[in-house]
Design a protein around this motif. Structure first.
Motif, mmCIF file in Angstrom:
data_model
loop_
_atom_site.group_PDB
_atom_site.id
_atom_site.type_symbol
_atom_site.label_atom_id
_atom_site.label_comp_id
_atom_site.label_asym_id
_atom_site.label_seq_id
_atom_site.Cartn_x
_atom_site.Cartn_y
_atom_site.Cartn_z
ATOM 1 N N ARG A 1 0.828 -1.214 0.000
ATOM 2 C CA ARG A 1 0.000 0.000 0.000
ATOM 3 C C ARG A 1 0.860 1.261 0.000
ATOM 4 O O ARG A 1 0.567 2.221 -0.717
ATOM 5 C CB ARG A 1 -0.915 -0.026 1.231
ATOM 6 N N PHE A 2 1.927 1.265 0.800
ATOM 7 C CA PHE A 2 2.773 2.455 0.886
ATOM 8 C C PHE A 2 3.566 2.699 -0.399
ATOM 9 O O PHE A 2 3.841 3.839 -0.762
ATOM 10 C CB PHE A 2 3.758 2.325 2.059
ATOM 11 N N ALA A 3 3.945 1.621 -1.088
ATOM 12 C CA ALA A 3 4.789 1.762 -2.277
ATOM 13 C C ALA A 3 4.013 2.187 -3.514
ATOM 14 O O ALA A 3 4.584 2.800 -4.428
ATOM 15 C CB ALA A 3 5.527 0.445 -2.557
ATOM 16 N N GLU A 4 2.732 1.874 -3.562
ATOM 17 C CA GLU A 4 1.935 2.129 -4.778
ATOM 18 C C GLU A 4 2.004 3.569 -5.278
ATOM 19 O O GLU A 4 2.183 3.794 -6.473
ATOM 20 C CB GLU A 4 0.477 1.710 -4.538
ATOM 21 N N PRO A 5 1.873 4.577 -4.409
ATOM 22 C CA PRO A 5 1.888 5.953 -4.944
ATOM 23 C C PRO A 5 3.284 6.531 -5.155
ATOM 24 O O PRO A 5 3.424 7.656 -5.625
ATOM 25 C CB PRO A 5 1.146 6.743 -3.854
ATOM 26 N N LEU A 6 4.324 5.776 -4.821
ATOM 27 C CA LEU A 6 5.680 6.298 -4.896
ATOM 28 C C LEU A 6 6.313 5.979 -6.248
ATOM 29 O O LEU A 6 6.347 4.836 -6.672
ATOM 30 C CB LEU A 6 6.547 5.698 -3.779
ATOM 31 N N GLY A 7 6.800 6.973 -6.893
ATOM 32 C CA GLY A 7 7.490 6.753 -8.161
ATOM 33 C C GLY A 7 8.897 6.215 -7.933
ATOM 34 O O GLY A 7 9.637 6.745 -7.105
ATOM 35 N N GLY A 8 9.262 5.174 -8.646
ATOM 36 C CA GLY A 8 10.608 4.634 -8.541
ATOM 37 C C GLY A 8 10.811 3.636 -7.424
ATOM 38 O O GLY A 8 11.900 3.074 -7.285
ATOM 39 N N ILE A 9 9.790 3.409 -6.597
ATOM 40 C CA ILE A 9 9.868 2.430 -5.512
ATOM 41 C C ILE A 9 8.731 1.439 -5.700
ATOM 42 O O ILE A 9 7.559 1.830 -5.765
ATOM 43 C CB ILE A 9 9.774 3.103 -4.126
ATOM 44 N N TYR A 10 9.082 0.152 -5.792
ATOM 45 C CA TYR A 10 8.084 -0.862 -6.121
ATOM 46 C C TYR A 10 8.128 -2.016 -5.128
ATOM 47 O O TYR A 10 9.201 -2.442 -4.700
ATOM 48 C CB TYR A 10 8.334 -1.409 -7.531
ATOM 49 N N PHE A 11 6.952 -2.510 -4.786
ATOM 50 C CA PHE A 11 6.847 -3.716 -3.955
ATOM 51 C C PHE A 11 6.786 -4.923 -4.873
ATOM 52 O O PHE A 11 6.066 -4.916 -5.873
ATOM 53 C CB PHE A 11 5.594 -3.646 -3.079
ATOM 54 N N TRP A 12 7.530 -5.966 -4.512
ATOM 55 C CA TRP A 12 7.569 -7.162 -5.343
ATOM 56 C C TRP A 12 7.158 -8.389 -4.529
ATOM 57 O O TRP A 12 7.770 -8.689 -3.500
ATOM 58 C CB TRP A 12 8.974 -7.370 -5.897
ATOM 59 N N GLY A 13 6.139 -9.089 -4.997
ATOM 60 C CA GLY A 13 5.690 -10.308 -4.336
ATOM 61 C C GLY A 13 6.384 -11.530 -4.922
ATOM 62 O O GLY A 13 6.321 -11.760 -6.130
ATOM 63 N N HIS A 14 7.053 -12.294 -4.075
ATOM 64 C CA HIS A 14 7.707 -13.527 -4.517
ATOM 65 C C HIS A 14 6.653 -14.621 -4.667
ATOM 66 O O HIS A 14 5.967 -14.962 -3.702
ATOM 67 C CB HIS A 14 8.765 -13.970 -3.509
ATOM 68 N N GLN A 15 6.527 -15.178 -5.846
ATOM 69 C CA GLN A 15 5.537 -16.206 -6.092
ATOM 70 C C GLN A 15 6.035 -17.574 -5.633
ATOM 71 O O GLN A 15 7.208 -17.898 -5.771
ATOM 72 C CB GLN A 15 5.207 -16.268 -7.597
ATOM 73 N N GLY A 16 5.121 -18.371 -5.061
ATOM 74 C CA GLY A 16 5.452 -19.750 -4.721
ATOM 75 C C GLY A 16 5.945 -19.973 -3.313
ATOM 76 O O GLY A 16 6.455 -21.057 -2.999
ATOM 77 N N PHE A 17 5.799 -18.984 -2.425
ATOM 78 C CA PHE A 17 6.274 -19.142 -1.055
ATOM 79 C C PHE A 17 5.156 -18.975 -0.025
ATOM 80 O O PHE A 17 5.398 -18.512 1.086
ATOM 81 C CB PHE A 17 7.390 -18.129 -0.766
ATOM 82 N N TRP A 18 3.921 -19.369 -0.390
ATOM 83 C CA TRP A 18 2.815 -19.084 0.513
ATOM 84 C C TRP A 18 1.885 -20.262 0.787
ATOM 85 O O TRP A 18 1.188 -20.285 1.785
ATOM 86 C CB TRP A 18 1.986 -17.899 -0.032
#
Length: 255
Positions: A135-152
């Motif tokens: 949520r915090f990263a979404e409005p920030l330009g140049g900063i991205y949240f990345w979800g690692h797939q397959g670890f849940w």
């Protein structure tokens, strides 16, 4: 075109990833060395609160174009305020972007641990922190949240210590999956710096529909995989793949 410098920073996961990449001769994350130059800064037990983090890990003689940040798990304890922890991680991303001059900062999601190897509510805090980070990263330009797939789905990806990814001569799939996730994050988010002229080479045995950036770009055209014991009609699969390739070709021509 100049080569993009990528620095992968984090705790023991990154140190172990670096060692694994050296052992498997993929120390550049299996990326084209004519396009990317990858380096690693991993330190066991690394925490945001440790002085060494800012004094050494975040000090650069040569400023990278892209930084991948995997940190926060070691800062999680029974008294953790997940929202504050997420804000602290985001502040590191903002420091890298605004203070250091990094163009793209990718923040990897925190990864769960076995119950016996962590505090009682560790995994609850991890999930909450990831939600805040996204949520915090979404409005920030140049900063991205990345979800690692397959670890849940379960904890089969963890080694005997319940903390680190399973990586043995007989079974290294979790580490390969983590390497692929980091690699795909770099490929996807570096596109804002330079439009791709062609698709990056695939991992050994990797199909196009398995590519992380492929799913991010074409999430509306997911690969149709039939359940066990149920064969998917061949014409449906061909149609789906055909549509996907049309979109990929169209995007390349538009760029």
């Amino acid at each position: 075109m100049s080569i993009l410098n990528v620095c992968v920073i984090g705790h023991s996961y990154i140190r172990r990833l670096r060692d694994y990449c050296m052992q498997t001769e993929t120390d550049n994350l299996n990326l084209d060395p004519g396009v990317f130059k990858v380096s690693f800064r991993g330190k066991g037990s690394l925490r945001l609160s440790k002085r060494v983090f800012r004094a050494e890990i975040l000090h650069f003689d040569s400023i990278p174009d892209v930084v991948v940040l995997q940190i926060g798990e070691n800062d999680t304890c029974e008294s953790t305020n997940s929202e504050k922890l997420a804000r602290d991680i985001i502040s590191v991303g903002q420091y890298l972007r605004d203070g250091v001059g990094v163009k793209v900062v990718i923040i990897g999601q925190l990864i769960r641990r076995m119950q016996f190897a962590s505090c009682q509510n560790f995994n609850v805090f991890v999930v909450q922190t990831n939600e805040h980070l996204k949520r915090f990263a979404e409005p920030l330009g140049g900063i991205y949240f990345w979800g690692h797939q397959g670890f849940w789905r379960d904890f089969h990806y963890l080694g005997p210590d319940g903390v680190h990814l399973l990586c043995t001569p007989a079974e290294d799939q979790p580490m390969r999956k983590f390497r692929r996730s980091i690699r795909n994050a770099v490929i996807l988010h570096s596109k804002v710096l330079r439009p791709p002229l062609c698709h990056p080479k695939r991992e050994p045995g990797e199909m196009m529909w398995q590519r992380e950036e492929y799913h991010h770009q074409h999430h509306q055209l997911k690969y149709i995989g039939g359940k066990k014991g149920k064969k998917e009609p061949e014409n449906s699969r061909r149609l789906t793949l055909s549509m996907c390739y049309q979109i990929l070709i169209k995007n390349v021509w538009q760029k």
